[in-house]
Motif scaffolding. Structure first.
Motif, PDB file in Angstrom:
ATOM      1  N   SER A   1       0.858  -1.181   0.000  1.00 20.93           N
ATOM      2  CA  SER A   1       0.000   0.000   0.000  1.00 20.93           C
ATOM      3  C   SER A   1       0.897   1.234   0.000  1.00 20.93           C
ATOM      4  O   SER A   1       1.568   1.530   0.985  1.00 20.93           O
ATOM      5  N   LEU A   2       0.897   1.922  -1.117  1.00 24.46           N
ATOM      6  CA  LEU A   2       1.800   3.070  -1.274  1.00 24.46           C
ATOM      7  C   LEU A   2       0.998   4.339  -1.484  1.00 24.46           C
ATOM      8  O   LEU A   2      -0.117   4.285  -2.008  1.00 24.46           O
ATOM      9  N   PRO A   3       1.552   5.469  -1.113  1.00 23.61           N
ATOM     10  CA  PRO A   3       0.843   6.726  -1.371  1.00 23.61           C
ATOM     11  C   PRO A   3       0.645   6.928  -2.872  1.00 23.61           C
ATOM     12  O   PRO A   3       1.552   6.657  -3.657  1.00 23.61           O
ATOM     13  N   TYR A   4      -0.521   7.361  -3.227  1.00 22.10           N
ATOM     14  CA  TYR A   4      -0.798   7.618  -4.640  1.00 22.10           C
ATOM     15  C   TYR A   4      -0.401   9.039  -5.018  1.00 22.10           C
ATOM     16  O   TYR A   4      -0.483   9.957  -4.201  1.00 22.10           O
ATOM     17  N   ALA A   5      -0.040   9.182  -6.279  1.00 24.81           N
ATOM     18  CA  ALA A   5       0.185  10.530  -6.809  1.00 24.81           C
ATOM     19  C   ALA A   5      -1.135  11.025  -7.361  1.00 24.81           C
ATOM     20  O   ALA A   5      -1.996  10.237  -7.736  1.00 24.81           O
ATOM     21  N   ASP A   6      -1.294  12.324  -7.415  1.00 20.47           N
ATOM     22  CA  ASP A   6      -2.445  12.852  -8.130  1.00 20.47           C
ATOM     23  C   ASP A   6      -2.246  12.571  -9.606  1.00 20.47           C
ATOM     24  O   ASP A   6      -1.125  12.489 -10.095  1.00 20.47           O
ATOM     25  N   ARG A   7      -3.374  12.425 -10.289  1.00 18.88           N
ATOM     26  CA  ARG A   7      -3.276  12.006 -11.692  1.00 18.88           C
ATOM     27  C   ARG A   7      -2.542  13.026 -12.547  1.00 18.88           C
ATOM     28  O   ARG A   7      -1.813  12.685 -13.450  1.00 18.88           O
ATOM     29  N   CYS A   8      -2.753  14.277 -12.249  1.00 18.34           N
ATOM     30  CA  CYS A   8      -2.273  15.278 -13.180  1.00 18.34           C
ATOM     31  C   CYS A   8      -1.183  16.136 -12.575  1.00 18.34           C
ATOM     32  O   CYS A   8      -1.446  17.182 -11.978  1.00 18.34           O
ATOM     33  N   THR A   9       0.017  15.693 -12.735  1.00 23.10           N
ATOM     34  CA  THR A   9       1.165  16.520 -12.379  1.00 23.10           C
ATOM     35  C   THR A   9       1.376  17.481 -13.535  1.00 23.10           C
ATOM     36  O   THR A   9       0.749  17.364 -14.585  1.00 23.10           O
ATOM     37  N   GLU A  10       2.294  18.411 -13.364  1.00 27.63           N
ATOM     38  CA  GLU A  10       2.526  19.397 -14.419  1.00 27.63           C
ATOM     39  C   GLU A  10       2.946  18.711 -15.721  1.00 27.63           C
ATOM     40  O   GLU A  10       2.463  19.025 -16.801  1.00 27.63           O
ATOM     41  N   THR A  11       3.837  17.712 -15.574  1.00 23.89           N
ATOM     42  CA  THR A  11       4.342  17.022 -16.765  1.00 23.89           C
ATOM     43  C   THR A  11       3.212  16.308 -17.497  1.00 23.89           C
ATOM     44  O   THR A  11       3.077  16.382 -18.709  1.00 23.89           O
ATOM     45  N   ARG A  12       2.379  15.663 -16.718  1.00 21.92           N
ATOM     46  CA  ARG A  12       1.304  14.908 -17.346  1.00 21.92           C
ATOM     47  C   ARG A  12       0.265  15.838 -17.952  1.00 21.92           C
ATOM     48  O   ARG A  12      -0.349  15.517 -18.958  1.00 21.92           O
TER      49      ARG A  12
END
Lengths: 226, 504
Positions: free
Chosen positions: B116-127
């Motif tokens: 169980s790992l922390p999730y990133a938000d879907r939309c980083t600047e790069t994405r």
């Protein structure tokens, strides 16, 4: 009889199965990142390459939406679109749970299944194919009044005549299914499908193409998830 | 020998104290860190620190124990000491997944589970930049055309027509927003959303838990005994047209339903009128879905203490599983008058750790009768239940009613149960009646969060996972209590405007 179509079934089944596995499987070690030591955003601890959100950002089409979407896209009666043994509704009853629905009253199942079951792709194929065959039969019986495959013509030897009606039919199919026009590649792929079908079995190639082009579109990932 | 016995007694006492302390830990933890995702509008499970079905600690629990042992500290017994202890191991990585505990707690992942790992938000600047160049779909900013389709599918239950969709795409951004709002309103009135077996109805399934085989009335089962559609009617009614969602557990009224099929479904509030409105319960004692024919008949049945009913209510309306020790907050026994009233052994120390909370939760159901004392003549004959004038007052032993005679009857089987008080405790708060009990429940954060979570799961497709989703979810249920005034429709208008819903 339909080698490429079987390949599509297989591909679709594998994709669905993989999705089921992905939803259940724990995140693998490769997605972990070592501590880099910089300041974190919230925790104040090290900034780590956070995990990509493997949770589906798309949702699976549940039975009620599937039934209504199919009925609307193909202009069919939702009650008669797919019947097991000619009388038991596929979507509302027989395959309801396999299609992602819940059976609260009969099975005390009070939540939607979290991931697709092993029979989900088969049930999905069953429903789509049944609906598409119905549409193809109705349209071919009177192409002038057809809903999708309008004005298609057959040559004397039973071949589908390649004219603008085919493009128009495919445009209609995509518009009804996905609210958009097909790309050039998508349109050409479906035209090529006819050649594959004809070379495998010339008899009934036209109606088989109508049913299977419909099936190929409506069973695609774009149709199953939203 | 006497000395050994004394040491054993001390050990036993310490062991008992330790047992009593364990269920307090989740409560203390969430009091110490109320805003982390595991606690905001929710409650910790014992598996947060323990291996399920075992008293052994998991990686995180073991870290905490090791810390306490190294520092020679007692087990935390106050909010402050719990906060200190957890903070002290915040920089450790107990599950060796590369993320310190603190970061996992703040991100909503499990500090004891390496998977169980922390999730990133879907939309980083790069994405976002990558998405902007995508030809067909914009994955990182709100795409109103996508939302339009999604609202149609989620709420109306079908896609829009091609021409309708093309017209929408041609609108200016402002007009798109107003068209979207109108479309949502239209869909909220659809049978797909509010009709029988519609979306709201299906959300109610795990709360009402119907059983088709015993269904009476409309759509009867094989053994038609009791009808639960009245429960669904009330539940749906409280979720539509700006009604107060808390009424599902407060309403003294019943609701009738008409229409369906090709006709719009309409729900109408009925004036409370005992028996004539379908419920045997006296109107002044009604507490929405808690006191219905179905709930009392199925979950209280012939039992003396409403433990099963309470556990089901906590699961259905708060999302708490009492058997996982969620929501345990035992009041002082001298205040709660906790005792083994029905001789089930609940006062044994290993049972009391949970039952000191659960039983006082059930005490306000003291005079709510399930089926105790029901005679075949009452049900099948021309006797009592066929005629409201036969019901008499609350001193009569009438099934599915508020009946002071209930415990008198049960006292013959469970001597002493008559001493059970009606005063109970919920979330550690003293309540004098079931109505007060329900008031405390529906005004809690957990109630609001659980109801919003029900809709979130249906519309987003999964529980909040990423930091951005946790943030939007928390704001949504907090607004549900204040800004939306418990109107589900108002909350849904905000939900479809969240990033989680609008970004493909």
């Amino acid at each position: 009889m339909f080698p490429k179509i079987f390949q599509r079934w297989l591909t679709f089944g594998i994709c669905f199965g993989l999705l089921a596995c992905l939803q259940q499987a724990p995140k693998n070690a490769s997605s972990k990142s070592p501590l880099s030591g910089a300041e974190g955003t919230k925790a104040g601890a090290g900034v780590l390459a956070l995990q990509e959100p493997e949770v589906s950002t798309l949702k699976r089409v549940r039975p009620r939406l599937l039934g209504k979407s199919l009925a609307k896209a193909l202009n069919l009666n939702p009650q008669g679109m797919c019947l097991e043994l000619g009388k038991i509704p596929c979507i509302d009853l027989v395959h309801k749970v396999a299609l992602g629905g819940m059976n609260a009253y009969g099975n005390s199942q009070y939540q939607f299944p979290q991931s697709p079951g092993i029979t989900s792709p088969i049930a999905f194929d069953r429903v789509i194919l049944s609906a598409c065959i119905q549409r193809a039969q109705i349209d071919l019986s009177n192409t002038a009044e057809a809903f999708i495959y309008k004005d298609l013509k057959l040559s004397i030897d039973g071949r589908l005549v390649k004219d603008a009606a085919i493009d128009a039919a495919l445009d209609r199919l995509y518009q009804k299914a996905f609210l958009r026009d097909p790309s050039v590649q998508e349109r050409e792929a479906l035209k090529d499908l006819y050649e594959d079908i004809y070379h495998t079995e010339p008899n009934g190639a036209a109606i088989n193409w109508m049913a299977l082009s419909c099936y190929a579109v409506l069973s695609s990932v774009e149709s199953v998830f939203y | 020998m006497h000395k050994v016995f004394s040491i054993f007694k001390v050990w036993l006492l310490l062991y008992a104290v330790q047992l009593h302390a364990k269920p307090l830990a989740p409560d203390l933890f969430c009091k110490a860190f109320p805003d982390i995702p595991a606690c905001a509008g929710s409650a910790l499970k014992c598996s947060f620190c323990h291996i399920p079905a075992s008293s052994s600690t998991n990686a995180f629990g073991s870290c905490l124990q090791a810390h306490l042992k190294a520092k020679q500290l007692p087990y935390p017994s106050t909010r402050e000491t719990m906060a200190e202890a957890i903070t002290a191991i915040g920089d450790q990585d107990c599950d060796h997944d590369g993320f310190p505990n603190k970061q996992e707690l703040l991100a909503g992942s499990l500090p004891a589970d390496a998977n169980s790992l922390p999730y990133a938000d879907r939309c980083t600047e790069t994405r976002s930049q990558a998405s902007a160049s995508a030809p067909r779909w914009n994955h990182c900013t709100a795409d109103l055309a996508y939302v339009y389709q999604k609202v149609w599918k989620d709420f109306c239950g079908e896609p829009p027509e091609f021409d309708e969709y093309q017209d929408f795409k041609k609108l200016s951004p402002d007009k798109k927003k107003s068209a979207l709002t109108k479309q949502l309103d239209d869909c909220l009135a659809s049978n797909n959303w509010r009709g029988k077996d519609g979306v709201i109805w299906e959300i109610g399934h795990y709360k009402i838990r119907p059983v088709g085989s015993v269904k009476a009335g409309e759509d009867p089962g094989l053994i038609p005994i009791v009808d639960y559609y009245a429960d669904f009617n009330l539940f749906v009614y409280t979720q539509i047209d700006g009604h107060d969602a808390r009424d599902m557990l407060l309403a003294p009224y019943t609701v009738s339903r008409t229409g369906g099929g090709s006709q719009p479904t309409t729900y109408t509030m009925q004036s409370p009128d005992r028996l004539r409105d379908g419920q045997l319960m006296q109107p002044q004692y009604r507490v929405g879905l808690l006191s219905t024919f179905w709930n009392l008949g199925f979950y209280l049945n012939f039992t003396g203490i409403a433990r099963v009913l309470v556990a089901q209510a906590f699961n259905a309306y708060l999302g708490f599983t009492l058997s996982d020790m969620q929501g345990l907050n035992p009041p002082d026994v001298s205040l709660s008058k906790f005792k083994d009233y029905d001789a089930k052994g609940v006062a044994r120390s290993e049972c009391a750790v949970c039952h000191e909370t659960i039983d006082p939760l059930a005490y306000p159901f003291r005079n709510y009768n399930g089926l105790t004392g029901t005679t075949p003549n009452q049900v099948f004959g021309k006797g009592t239940l066929a005629d409201p004038s036969n019901l008499g007052d609350e001193n009569n032993l009438i099934p599915l009613s508020y009946s002071r005679a209930r415990l008198t009857a049960l006292d013959q089987s469970y001597p002493g149960i008559i001493e059970m008080p009606e005063t109970g405790f919920i979330f550690g708060q003293r309540v004098e009646s079931l109505n007060e009990w329900a008031q405390v429940l529906v005004n809690s954060d957990a109630f609001a969060a659980n109801l919003v979570r029900d809709y979130w799961k249906v519309l987003i497709g999964h529980e909040p996972k990423t930091p951005g989703e946790h943030q939007e979810f928390t704001k949504l249920w907090k607004d549900f209590k204040t800004v939306h005034q418990y109107s589900v429709d108002a909350m849904l208008h905000d939900l479809v405007n969240t990033e989680a819903y609008r970004v493909p």
